[in-house]
Each structure stands twice: as structure tokens, then as C-alpha cells.
Motif scaffolding. Sequence first.
Motif, short mmCIF file in Angstrom:
data_model
loop_
_atom_site.label_atom_id
_atom_site.label_comp_id
_atom_site.label_asym_id
_atom_site.label_seq_id
_atom_site.Cartn_x
_atom_site.Cartn_y
_atom_site.Cartn_z
N TYR A 46 -22.68 75.43 -30.25
CA TYR A 46 -22.04 75.11 -28.97
C TYR A 46 -21.61 76.40 -28.28
CZ TYR A 46 -18.70 73.36 -25.57
OH TYR A 46 -18.04 73.09 -24.41
N PHE A 47 -21.92 76.50 -27.00
CA PHE A 47 -21.58 77.66 -26.19
C PHE A 47 -21.04 77.13 -24.87
CE2 PHE A 47 -22.07 81.20 -23.40
CZ PHE A 47 -22.23 82.34 -24.16
N ASP A 48 -19.85 77.59 -24.47
CA ASP A 48 -19.34 77.08 -23.20
C ASP A 48 -18.97 78.21 -22.25
OD1 ASP A 48 -16.94 78.02 -24.18
OD2 ASP A 48 -15.96 76.08 -24.26
N GLY A 49 -18.80 77.84 -21.01
CA GLY A 49 -18.43 78.81 -19.99
C GLY A 49 -18.35 78.16 -18.63
N VAL A 50 -17.93 78.92 -17.64
CA VAL A 50 -17.85 78.43 -16.27
C VAL A 50 -19.24 78.46 -15.64
CG1 VAL A 50 -16.84 78.84 -13.99
CG2 VAL A 50 -15.45 79.14 -16.06
N PHE A 51 -19.99 79.54 -15.84
CA PHE A 51 -21.36 79.71 -15.35
C PHE A 51 -21.46 79.58 -13.83
CE2 PHE A 51 -21.85 78.04 -19.73
CZ PHE A 51 -22.45 79.16 -20.30
N ASP A 52 -20.48 80.13 -13.13
CA ASP A 52 -20.57 80.13 -11.67
C ASP A 52 -21.58 81.19 -11.26
OD1 ASP A 52 -19.90 79.21 -9.15
OD2 ASP A 52 -18.23 80.62 -8.92
N LEU A 53 -22.45 80.87 -10.33
CA LEU A 53 -23.54 81.75 -9.91
C LEU A 53 -24.33 82.24 -11.13
CD1 LEU A 53 -21.71 83.73 -7.08
CD2 LEU A 53 -23.19 81.73 -6.87
N ILE A 79 -17.55 74.24 -18.06
CA ILE A 79 -16.14 73.91 -17.86
C ILE A 79 -15.98 73.19 -16.52
CG2 ILE A 79 -13.79 74.85 -17.73
CD1 ILE A 79 -15.19 75.37 -20.43
N SER A 80 -15.19 72.12 -16.55
CA SER A 80 -15.01 71.28 -15.36
C SER A 80 -14.34 72.05 -14.22
CB SER A 80 -14.15 70.06 -15.71
OG SER A 80 -12.80 70.47 -15.94
N ASP A 81 -14.53 71.55 -13.01
CA ASP A 81 -13.92 72.16 -11.83
C ASP A 81 -12.40 72.20 -11.96
OD1 ASP A 81 -16.33 72.65 -10.53
OD2 ASP A 81 -16.28 70.78 -9.40
N LYS A 82 -11.83 71.09 -12.42
CA LYS A 82 -10.37 70.98 -12.54
C LYS A 82 -9.82 72.03 -13.51
CE LYS A 82 -6.78 67.69 -13.87
NZ LYS A 82 -6.51 66.34 -14.36
N GLU A 83 -10.44 72.15 -14.68
CA GLU A 83 -9.99 73.11 -15.69
C GLU A 83 -10.22 74.55 -15.23
OE1 GLU A 83 -8.99 72.54 -19.15
OE2 GLU A 83 -8.66 70.44 -18.67
N VAL A 108 -31.62 76.38 -23.43
CA VAL A 108 -30.61 75.33 -23.51
C VAL A 108 -31.26 73.99 -23.86
CG1 VAL A 108 -28.86 74.08 -22.19
CG2 VAL A 108 -29.14 76.55 -21.88
N ASP A 109 -30.72 73.32 -24.88
CA ASP A 109 -31.23 72.02 -25.28
C ASP A 109 -30.45 70.86 -24.66
OD1 ASP A 109 -33.33 72.87 -27.17
OD2 ASP A 109 -31.64 73.69 -28.30
N GLN A 110 -29.16 71.07 -24.41
CA GLN A 110 -28.33 70.01 -23.85
C GLN A 110 -27.20 70.65 -23.05
OE1 GLN A 110 -26.48 67.57 -26.85
NE2 GLN A 110 -25.63 66.14 -25.39
N VAL A 111 -26.88 70.06 -21.91
CA VAL A 111 -25.75 70.52 -21.09
C VAL A 111 -24.76 69.39 -20.98
CG1 VAL A 111 -25.03 71.39 -18.82
CG2 VAL A 111 -27.25 72.04 -19.74
N ILE A 112 -23.49 69.71 -21.23
CA ILE A 112 -22.43 68.71 -21.13
C ILE A 112 -21.28 69.28 -20.32
CG2 ILE A 112 -23.04 67.55 -23.29
CD1 ILE A 112 -20.73 69.03 -24.63
#
Length: 140
Positions: A46-53, A79-83, A108-112
Motif C-alpha cells: 500500500y502506498f498513499d499520497g495526495v498526488f496533486d498534479l 488522500i481525500s479532499d477533506k483530509e 498501479v494495480d488498484q486506486v482507492i
Amino acid sequence: MDGQSLPKKRSLSQSGDSLPSQKSKRRAVSQSSDLPTVESDVVRVYFDGVFDLFHYGHMRALKQAKTSFPKTFLIVGVISDKETLKYSGKTVLNENERMEAVSHCAHVDQVISSCWVITPSFLKTHSVLFCANLIELFGI
């Protein structure tokens, strides 16, 4: 890019333990027989981030997470807009646009949709064995 390569790959960790050298066939993090062997089973990372632009640097980080094991299923949490607004600030793209951009990355295999804080129940729900982030991959 000017031909520079990424820093050496750092091992992903689980509960503070690191992976053994590539010569080992099993991870030394647990005695449990239900852990996958790195060489034969798919490892869910699992890898997360904002990934804006979404950009080349994001793609390189995701590639490094994807290639951490011979068979990796890479789940990327956006990461959600709210968070993001609460903890990091305003983004240029909204959450759906950021998820769409990340989904087009070949590694990427899945985006959540994700939250800022990852809980043990979240990891169990998604059957995640390892979490990767920029700190572990690049020492940032």
C-alpha cells in the motif's frame, strides 16, 4: 531527467523489522507460516499520497514500490479532499481527478480513496502486508 538514478531501494518495513537480504527465501519478520514467501506469492503493498498534479517523481516512487518484490500488487490510496485540506492545504485537482491521474500509471494495480491516518483495520480490510511511503523509499 539528467540521467541520475533513484537512490538505492530501501527495504519496506513491517512493525519496525526490515527485510533480509535477497538471498533469503522467507522474510524474517515473523514465525507465522501464513506469511507469503517473497519469491512465490503476491505481496500486497500500500502506498498513499495526495498526488496533486501527478508527475514523473510520483511515477518513479510508485515504480520503486511496485518492484520491491518479485510479485507485487500495488494499492495506491489517494488522500481525500477533506483530509488534504485539513492537514496539507488546498489542491489544484479534486480527489476524483487525482484518482483518475494515478489510475493511468502502469505500476498501479488498484486506486482507492484514502484517509490521512491508516489504521490496522484498514490494512486488514485491504489485505495489505507492507506500507510504502516516500520516507522509506527515499529517506525524505
